[in-house]
Write a protein that holds these residues in place. Structure first.
Motif, PDB file in Angstrom:
ATOM      1  N   THR A  33      32.730  37.182  36.271  1.00 23.88           N
ATOM      2  CA  THR A  33      34.182  37.348  36.166  1.00 23.88           C
ATOM      3  C   THR A  33      34.591  38.260  37.316  1.00 23.88           C
ATOM      4  N   SER A  34      35.865  38.582  37.357  1.00 26.21           N
ATOM      5  CA  SER A  34      36.348  39.514  38.383  1.00 26.21           C
ATOM      6  C   SER A  34      35.804  40.903  38.064  1.00 26.21           C
ATOM      7  N   LYS A 120      38.024  35.936  42.086  1.00 20.72           N
ATOM      8  CA  LYS A 120      38.487  37.165  42.740  1.00 20.72           C
ATOM      9  C   LYS A 120      39.987  37.367  42.521  1.00 20.72           C
ATOM     10  N   ASN A 121      40.735  36.248  42.543  1.00 19.92           N
ATOM     11  CA  ASN A 121      42.189  36.336  42.423  1.00 19.92           C
ATOM     12  C   ASN A 121      42.709  36.177  40.999  1.00 19.92           C
ATOM     13  N   PRO A 123      41.821  37.629  37.312  1.00 21.58           N
ATOM     14  CA  PRO A 123      40.997  38.492  36.469  1.00 21.58           C
ATOM     15  C   PRO A 123      40.585  37.847  35.137  1.00 21.58           C
ATOM     16  N   SER A 137      33.116  42.246  44.650  1.00 25.79           N
ATOM     17  CA  SER A 137      34.348  42.027  43.904  1.00 25.79           C
ATOM     18  C   SER A 137      34.139  41.207  42.626  1.00 25.79           C
ATOM     19  N   LEU A 138      32.900  40.818  42.379  1.00 28.09           N
ATOM     20  CA  LEU A 138      32.597  40.011  41.191  1.00 28.09           C
ATOM     21  C   LEU A 138      31.727  40.809  40.222  1.00 28.09           C
TER      22      LEU A 138
END
Lengths: 145, 358
Positions: A33-34, A120-121, A123, A137-138
Motif C-alpha cells: 500500500t502507500s 503512490k498517488n 493512499p 514511498s510504498l
C-alpha cells in the motif's frame, strides 16, 4: 598459474551459488500500500477477501485493490498463492458476480510499474508487485510465501 | 414497454458521468458482456418450450451487455441489456437494473428491477458460459405457462444482501426481498422471498422460499382464481472438487386451492473435467398432481477454449407425460413442456452452443 586457475574456479563456484541462492528471494511477491499506511499489516486471508470483493474494509481501513493485467508473472503467482484459484476458476468467479450485478473485479493495471505509480498517488489502494520493485514511498503489508 | 423505463438510465447515466472523475479515480464504469450462438433441433414436430421442433431453432442465441457503475464508494448501479432469441425476438431490453447501497461492509440494500436469486442458475439464466448445458434444466427453469412456472425471471422491488462467515472455511449469504414479478401471462403481486446459502471453496448449498399473489391476464389458459397464493420452496447443491463437478436442485411449487397444480421438480447433474474437456450427465424430473410431467436424460460434452469461451454439444431424451383430461383445454392437452402430445413416446433434441464472456 595453478593458484590463479584455482581461484578462478572457486570464484565462479561462489558466484553461481550466490545467484542460485538469491534468485528465489529476489522473485518474492509482496502486497503493498502507500507508505501512509505504515502501521498496517495484513493476513493472507484478509488480502484474499479484499481481492475477491468480499470485504471493502479491513480493521476499519478502506482498501481498494488493484490487479495487474491478465497473464503477468506476478499475477499468475498471486492468483495461485494468495487467492488459491486457477485463472479459469477466478474468471468464472467474477463472471458470476458481474453477470448477476453482485460485484466487479479489481481494476487492472498495465504492469507492476503502473501499480506502483497508482498506489503512490492513492493512499487507499492496495496491490502486489515483485519485492525488487519496492520503493520507499510504498509499504509492504504482506510477503507472499 | 415497461422495460424501456429502465433502459434509459442504464445507458444515459454513464454517459452523463464527468470524464474527469473517471480519469482521477480509475474505471468507475465497467462494461462486460456475454454471448451465445446456439442451434437446436428436435426429432418431433411438436414444439418444445414454445420454440424447438424438427425444423431446427436458433433462439438459444443471445447477447448480453453488463454495466457496473460506482457512483460513490457505497452507491453503485448495475444493469444488463439483453438481446435474446427466447424472448421479444432478439429485441434489446433492460433485463435487470438496480441501485445498490452498502449500509455496512457486508450488507447492502438494492432497489430496482432485480433478478430472482433463489435458484442456482436463476441470476445467470442467460449466461451459457457459466453452466454445463445448452439451456438450464427446463423441468425447473421453464417460463412456460403450461408448466409450473417455478422460475421467476425478475421482480421490481427491493432486496437486502448480507454475507459473512460461519467458520474459518464457510461463508453464508442471506437475501430477503419483496416486490412484484411479471409472468408470461400475468403478474405475481405482493411477492416476498428469501434466499439463504452457505459455501466453502468447493461446495455451495442454497435454500429459498418465495410467495406471492397470482394475477393472470384475462385471456390466460389456466384455471386459477384471481389473487391465489403461489408458494415455492427450493434447495440446491453445487460442487467443484478435484475435477468432479455436480449440480443438484429440487423445487416444489403450490397454488392455493389448486392442488392439481402442486409440482415437484428436480435434477441431478454430474461432470468430470479432463483438461479442456468436460462430459456431463443430467437426469431431470417434473411431476405435477394433474398428471403433467416429464423425465429427461441429458448428455453434454463441453470443450473449453481458453478461459472465456466454451463449446457445448448436447443430446437430450425427453419422456413427456400428458395432463389428465379433467383439467386443461379440450383438444390441446399439454404433455410435459410440449404444447401437445408428441406422436413419439420419447423425443430427442440435439443442441450445439458456443458461449463466450468478455
Amino acid at each position: 598459474m595453478y593458484l590463479l586457475n584455482k581461484i578462478f574456479w572457486l570464484f565462479s563456484f561462489i558466484c553461481v551459488t550466490v545467484i542460485m541462492l538469491t534468485t528465489p528471494v529476489m522473485a518474492e511477491l509482496v502486497v503493498i500500500t502507500s507508505s501512509e499506511n505504515e502501521n498496517l499489516s495484513l493476513t493472507k486471508k484478509e488480502i484474499k477477501k479484499l481481492f475477491l470483493g468480499k470485504k471493502k474494509k479491513i480493521k476499519g481501513v478502506r482498501l481498494v485493490p488493484v490487479d495487474q493485467t491478465n497473464g503477468t508473472k506476478d499475477q499468475k503467482k498471486f492468483i495461485k498463492k494468495v487467492l488459491n484459484k486457477t485463472p479459469k476458476k477466478l474468471k468464472a468467479y467474477w463472471a458470476r458476480k458481474i453477470f448477476s450485478g453482485k460485484g466487479t473485479p479489481p481494476q487492472h493495471m498495465k504492469d507492476a510499474l503502473a501499480v506502483k505509480e497508482w498506489i503512490k498517488n492513492n493512499p487507499q489502494a492496495i496491490g502486489y508487485i515483485d519485492d525488487s520493485d519496492v520503493e520507499n514511498s510504498l509499504h509492504i503489508v504482506y510477503k507472499v510465501k | 414497454m415497461k422495460n424501456n423505463i429502465f433502459i434509459i438510465p442504464t445507458i444515459v447515466m454513464p454517459l452523463l458521468y464527468p470524464l474527469s472523475a473517471v480519469a482521477e479515480e480509475g474505471s468507475r464504469i465497467r462494461w462486460s458482456g456475454f454471448a451465445t450462438a446456439g442451434v437446436s433441433a428436435s426429432s418431433s414436430e411438436t414444439e418444445y418450450i414454445e420454440r424447438i421442433d424438427e425444423d431446427g431453432d436458433y433462439r438459444e442465441t443471445k447477447l448480453g451487455l453488463n454495466l457496473g457503475v460506482s457512483i460513490t464508494p457505497e452507491l453503485g448501479l448495475a444493469g444488463q441489456i439483453l438481446m435474446a432469441g427466447r424472448e421479444r425476438d432478439f429485441g434489446a431490453h433492460a433485463d435487470w437494473v438496480f441501485l445498490s447501497y452498502d449500509i455496512f461492509d457486508s450488507t447492502s440494500i438494492m432497489a430496482g428491477r432485480i433478478k430472482y436469486p433463489n435458484l442456482l442458475f436463476s441470476e445467470i439464466y442467460d449466461v451459457g458460459y457459466l453452466y454445463p448445458w445448452a439451456r438450464v434444466p427446463q423441468e425447473i427453469y421453464s417460463f412456460e405457462s403450461l408448466g409450473p412456472n417455478m422460475a421467476h425471471e425478475v421482480f421490481a422491488g427491493v432486496s437486502l444482501l448480507h454475507s459473512g462467515e460461519l467458520s474459518e472455511d464457510f461463508e453464508y449469504t442471506i437475501q430477503p426481498y419483496g416486490g412484484n414479478a411479471p409472468m408470461e401471462d400475468g403478474n405475481i403481486k405482493k411477492m416476498v422471498g428469501i434466499m439463504i446459502s452457505t459455501n466453502s471453496e468447493n461446495f455451495l448449498i442454497k435454500g429459498g422460499y418465495n410467495r406471492g399473489e397470482m394475477h393472470l391476464e384475462e385471456d390466460h389458459h389456466r384455471e386459477i382464481s384471481e389473487g391465489a397464493i403461489r408458494q415455492i420452496w427450493s434447495a440446491g447443491f453445487q460442487m467443484d472438487f478435484n475435477d468432479v463437478l455436480a449440480n443438484a436442485e429440487y423445487v416444489r411449487s403450490t397454488i392455493e386451492d389448486m392442488s392439481e397444480f402442486d409440482t415437484d421438480s428436480w435434477y441431478v447433474n454430474l461432470g468430470y473435467r479432463i483438461n479442456q474437456w468436460t462430459p456431463y450427465i443430467t437426469y431431470g424430473v417434473m411431476e405435477q398432481e394433474s398428471g403433467l410431467g416429464q423425465r429427461s436424460i441429458t448428455a453434454d460434452l463441453r470443450y473449453d477454449i481458453g478461459t472465456s469461451a466454451a463449446l457445448t454439444i448436447e443430446y437430450q431424451n425427453i419422456d413427456p407425460q400428458l395432463r389428465d383430461s379433467t383439467v386443461g383445454e379440450e383438444n390441446k392437452l399439454p404433455s410435459g413442456l410440449f404444447a401437445s402430445e408428441p406422436s413419439e413416446s420419447t423425443v430427442n433434441i440435439v443442441s450445439v452452443t458456443l458461449d463466450v464472456i468478455f
